[in-house]
Design an enzyme around this catalytic site. Structure first.
Site, PDB file in Angstrom:
ATOM      1  N   TYR A 174      46.983  37.460  38.460  1.00  8.63           N
ATOM      2  CA  TYR A 174      48.030  38.174  39.197  1.00  8.63           C
ATOM      3  C   TYR A 174      49.417  38.096  38.557  1.00  8.63           C
ATOM      4  O   TYR A 174      50.157  39.087  38.567  1.00  8.63           O
ATOM      5  CB  TYR A 174      48.065  37.692  40.649  1.00  8.63           C
ATOM      6  CG  TYR A 174      47.019  38.361  41.511  1.00  8.63           C
ATOM      7  CD1 TYR A 174      47.316  39.518  42.230  1.00  8.63           C
ATOM      8  CD2 TYR A 174      45.717  37.854  41.589  1.00  8.63           C
ATOM      9  CE1 TYR A 174      46.359  40.143  43.003  1.00  8.63           C
ATOM     10  CE2 TYR A 174      44.751  38.474  42.362  1.00  8.63           C
ATOM     11  CZ  TYR A 174      45.073  39.616  43.072  1.00  8.63           C
ATOM     12  OH  TYR A 174      44.118  40.250  43.835  1.00  8.63           O
TER      13      TYR A 174
ATOM     14  N   ASN B  30      30.957  48.785  36.948  1.00  3.26           N
ATOM     15  CA  ASN B  30      30.347  48.611  38.260  1.00  3.26           C
ATOM     16  C   ASN B  30      29.218  49.620  38.417  1.00  3.26           C
ATOM     17  O   ASN B  30      29.385  50.789  38.061  1.00  3.26           O
ATOM     18  CB  ASN B  30      31.371  48.835  39.385  1.00  3.26           C
ATOM     19  CG  ASN B  30      32.430  47.773  39.448  1.00  3.26           C
ATOM     20  OD1 ASN B  30      33.613  48.068  39.393  1.00  3.26           O
ATOM     21  ND2 ASN B  30      32.026  46.524  39.579  1.00  3.26           N
TER      22      ASN B  30
ATOM     23  N   GLU C 187      39.971  37.762  48.741  1.00  3.08           N
ATOM     24  CA  GLU C 187      39.064  37.553  47.612  1.00  3.08           C
ATOM     25  C   GLU C 187      38.501  36.139  47.624  1.00  3.08           C
ATOM     26  O   GLU C 187      37.321  35.921  47.303  1.00  3.08           O
ATOM     27  CB  GLU C 187      39.793  37.855  46.310  1.00  3.08           C
ATOM     28  CG  GLU C 187      40.062  39.345  46.114  1.00  3.08           C
ATOM     29  CD  GLU C 187      41.228  39.664  45.202  1.00  3.08           C
ATOM     30  OE1 GLU C 187      41.724  40.803  45.269  1.00  3.08           O
ATOM     31  OE2 GLU C 187      41.648  38.779  44.418  1.00  3.08           O
TER      32      GLU C 187
ATOM     33  N   THR D 226      23.129  57.221  44.178  1.00  4.14           N
ATOM     34  CA  THR D 226      22.819  55.817  43.875  1.00  4.14           C
ATOM     35  C   THR D 226      23.241  54.829  44.960  1.00  4.14           C
ATOM     36  O   THR D 226      22.468  53.907  45.253  1.00  4.14           O
ATOM     37  CB  THR D 226      23.401  55.382  42.508  1.00  4.14           C
ATOM     38  OG1 THR D 226      24.796  55.688  42.460  1.00  4.14           O
ATOM     39  CG2 THR D 226      22.683  56.095  41.371  1.00  4.14           C
TER      40      THR D 226
END
Length: 392
Positions: free
Chosen positions: A100, A211, A142, A278
């Protein structure tokens, strides 16, 4: 900037809102410059898909997100969905708290570079505070996601080695790859609709990350992903070739919020174009196995029969499902592209609609279906890559 300097005070809110006209005029310049600075670090550059940079989709998506953040700086609750999508994507790419500060430096430097003297110390300070306030929210979420993956059955932390054990041609331009953990242990049972972060070292091209949606039914043994071959695409070409079988890749745990609800009292409609099937195929397969699932309608749009992924499986599921499944196939090479009215006529009343496909298709469908009387709160959608505003 210390945690005590990250507060969003009324003065900060006023300053951020005063920069909205500058963001409207120069937001893309700022985010493009930010990525130029950020990606100068090779370790950070490998986290990003270079295609999204070369096409400008990632800078555009970030420019829109920054503008939305500025407009809602005094009402961040409306951005909950966007924050969740970002957090899910971050954990799939193993973004960590130590990353970050690099983004903060690049963003503030880009604002100063693009706006010049207009970027006063007050503006830079306000945007520094605003950035870290959002970063703290993201890092908190997260952290929860990382912890959940670590402690789930078959869970793991960080990247884990998998072997490509099978490659099956799904249609003319799509290959389905089966991935099993190299250590032979179990894996997290993914929720249908989730995706994986994939870290690859392609011979002759080096490290890169992508991804891919999980296209297998939930299980504890392996995952499958289905990859569309993009002409001149280094990653998709390799994954669609025989060379990839037997190679190792690294995966992060399943992530993503485009998933089925635990229970639905209304019909479900799955509307997809091309490779947009998908994220949906696992959902449909899971529903087909449930005797008490709601009625399901599938609308598959493809160029031709040989370019329609999972068409055979969808036909079988529609025939053998324990609950009603209706399948509509539209081949654009024969009947042209459908409009929203054609889609709406094939959607059950009160259905919750799941959409996925190319950005133009998504934009047309979301706007068109809303005009056709399907409320926005009944539309769920997934975008591949940066969200450049399919609802605009």
């Amino acid at each position: 900037m210390s945690s005590s300097d990250r507060s969003i005070t009324p003065d900060v809110i006023a300053t951020i809102k005063a920069t909205i006209p500058a963001l409207e005029a120069h937001g893309l310049d700022i985010t493009s410059e930010m990525y130029r600075r950020l990606l100068a670090d090779p370790a950070i550059a490998e986290m990003f898909d270079p295609t999204h940079q070369s096409k400008g989709t990632q800078p555009r998506a970030l420019a829109m997100a920054v503008l939305a953040y500025a407009r809602n700086i005094d009402n961040l609750g409306v951005m909950g969905g966007a924050v969740e999508r970002i957090a899910q994507k971050h954990v799939s790419l193993e973004i960590l708290p130590e990353h970050y500060p690099h983004v903060a430096t690049a963003l503030i430097g880009a604002i100063q570079h693009v706006l010049g003297d207009a970027a006063t110390p007050a503006i830079l300070d306000a945007w520094g505070r605003a950035y870290w306030a959002l970063a703290d929210i993201l890092m908190g979420r997260e952290g929860q996601l990382y912890d959940a993956s670590t402690h789930a059955e078959g869970g793991w932390t960080g990247w884990r080695d998998f072997t490509i054990i099978n490659a099956t041609r799904e249609c003319d331009n799509v290959t389905t790859l089966e991935l099993k953990p190299t250590d032979g242990k179990t894996v997290i049972q993914a929720i249908p609709g989730q995706y994986l972060g994939v870290d690859l070292n392609i011979p002759g091209h080096g490290q890169t990350r992508r991804n891919y949606s999980i296209t297998s039914r939930p299980n504890h043994d392996s995952y499958t992903i289905s990859v569309r071959h993009v002409p001149n695409g280094v990653v998709s070409t390799w994954l669609n070739s025989s060379e990839c079988k037997g190679h190792q890749v690294r995966l992060s745990p399943p992530a993503g919020e485009f998933v089925l609800p635990q229970k639905s009292d209304t019909p479900l409609a799955f509307i997809c174009a091309g490779i947009g099937m998908t994220p949906m195929i696992g959902m449909i397969e899971s529903l087909a196995a449930q005797a008490s699932s709601p009625a399901v309608s599938i609308i598959q749009i493809a160029h031709s029969e040989t370019a329609a992924p999972f068409s055979g499986k969808l036909s079988s599921l529609a025939k053998e499902a324990k609950s009603p499944i209706t399948l509509h196939t539209r081949l654009t090479s024969v009947d042209g592209r459908p409009d929203a009215a054609w889609i709406a006529d094939r959607i059950p009343e009160n259905a919750t609609c799941y959409l996925c496909g190319p950005t133009g298709f998504m934009r047309d469908m979301i706007q068109g279906l809303s005009k056709a009387g399907i409320p926005a709160d009944r539309l769920r959608y997934e975008t591949f890559g940066p969200d450049t505003g399919v609802t605009d």
